[in-house]
Design an enzyme around this catalytic site. Structure first.
Site, PDB file in Angstrom:
ATOM      1  N   HIS A 102       0.779  -1.243   0.000  1.00  0.00           N
ATOM      2  CA  HIS A 102       0.000   0.000   0.000  1.00  0.00           C
ATOM      3  C   HIS A 102       0.810   1.292   0.000  1.00  0.00           C
ATOM      4  CE1 HIS A 102      -2.786  -3.027   1.726  1.00  0.00           C
ATOM      5  NE2 HIS A 102      -3.721  -2.338   1.103  1.00  0.00           N
ATOM      6  N   GLU A 108       3.456  -2.438   7.167  1.00  0.00           N
ATOM      7  CA  GLU A 108       4.317  -2.278   5.998  1.00  0.00           C
ATOM      8  C   GLU A 108       5.590  -1.507   6.325  1.00  0.00           C
ATOM      9  OE1 GLU A 108       2.110  -1.093   2.533  1.00  0.00           O
ATOM     10  OE2 GLU A 108       0.733  -2.788   2.731  1.00  0.00           O
ATOM     11  N   ARG A 155     -21.169  10.201  21.187  1.00  0.00           N
ATOM     12  CA  ARG A 155     -21.698  11.462  20.673  1.00  0.00           C
ATOM     13  C   ARG A 155     -23.114  11.210  20.146  1.00  0.00           C
ATOM     14  NH1 ARG A 155     -16.142  12.230  19.178  1.00  0.00           N
ATOM     15  NH2 ARG A 155     -15.377  14.254  19.923  1.00  0.00           N
ATOM     16  N   ARG A 170     -14.569  17.626  26.105  1.00  0.00           N
ATOM     17  CA  ARG A 170     -15.944  17.168  25.976  1.00  0.00           C
ATOM     18  C   ARG A 170     -16.854  17.718  27.073  1.00  0.00           C
ATOM     19  NH1 ARG A 170     -16.756  12.451  23.073  1.00  0.00           N
ATOM     20  NH2 ARG A 170     -18.944  12.712  23.648  1.00  0.00           N
TER      21      ARG A 170
END
Length: 251
Positions: free
Chosen positions: A6, A78, A166, A221
């Site tokens: 990739h 990778e 959420r 939050r």
């Protein structure tokens, strides 16, 4: 033809690098690489953008992972195939403790495994834990920059919305597993939410590689959830400087 599936990289391109800095956002790669010596781009495919630079003469790779555990697992696997053995994640985060403020820095010692990807590498009983030396380097780099980091446990979720409880979504629905979960994590002294640490740390711990995670707080939050753009840029710059100096200690 690259040596891995990739990333679009060949082993020779890494110049023997064993340390990688891993932002999630491809746009952060160039910003990080700019703090290295002789930075230059390597490849860019899908969410994976990579640069190479040097710290005190040692090669260091900067490679984006994209968001979440699955793509992070690809990048880590990778890069490890190409010789990387130390992985430093850097990003932004939402705090859940009232004493962790916007602009602060969090160094993760371990992650609550709210992901799915980490279970492909170890059973859930196995801890997602950071490497001691990476954690120490990140803490020291933060302190040396004049910032006292928060050091502790992060909740690492595969999803940004339900997994982080959420309700401001199309459905407004959170499944039973995650209802009232933030309150539980707060009671357990979990510092923050992010989306990659559990996969990274489980992978590295099970393979004997080193990993660490540092994040800049852009929202809390317990307060408003709309990041201030100027504050985000400042926090991003601060946490990038910390991860680069930590990498310098680890090369």
């Amino acid at each position: 033809m690259s040596d891995v599936f990739h990333l679009g990289l060949k082993k020779m391109m890494l110049r023997g690098a064993e340390v990688a800095i891993l932002p999630g956002d491809p746009k952060r790669v160039e910003k990080i690489a700019a703090l290295l010596d002789e930075p230059h781009p390597l490849a860019s495919t899908r969410e994976f953008t990579s640069h190479l630079g040097f710290l005190d003469g040692h090669p260091v790779v900067v490679c984006s992972t994209g968001i979440g555990g699955p793509s992070t697992s690809i990048a880590v696997e990778e890069l490890a195939q190409l010789g990387i053995r130390t992985f430093l994640r850097v990003g932004t985060t939402g705090a859940i403790q009232p004493n962790v403020h916007v602009g602060d820095i969090v160094v993760t010692t371990g992650a609550v495994r709210l992901d799915g990807a980490s279970a492909h590498f170890a059973p859930m009983e196995f801890p997602a834990v950071a490497d001691y030396y990476c954690t120490t380097a990140l803490v020291e780099a933060a302190v040396e920059s004049g910032r006292q980091p928060h050091v502790g446990v992060t909740a690492s979720s595969d999803t940004f919305y339900p997994g982080q409880e959420r309700y401001d979504t199309v459905s407004g629905r959170v499944t039973r597993r995650f209802k009232n979960s933030m309150e539980e994590w707060q009671a357990m002294n979990v510092l923050n939410y992010e989306m990659e640490a559990a996969t990274l740390m489980t992978m590295c711990a099970t393979h004997g590689w080193r990993s660490g995670c540092v994040a800049g707080v852009i929202v809390n939050r317990n307060e408003k959830e709309i990041p201030d753009e100027a504050q985000v840029k400042k926090t991003e710059a601060n946490v990038i400087s910390v991860v680069v100096e930590a990498a310098r200690k680890l090369v």
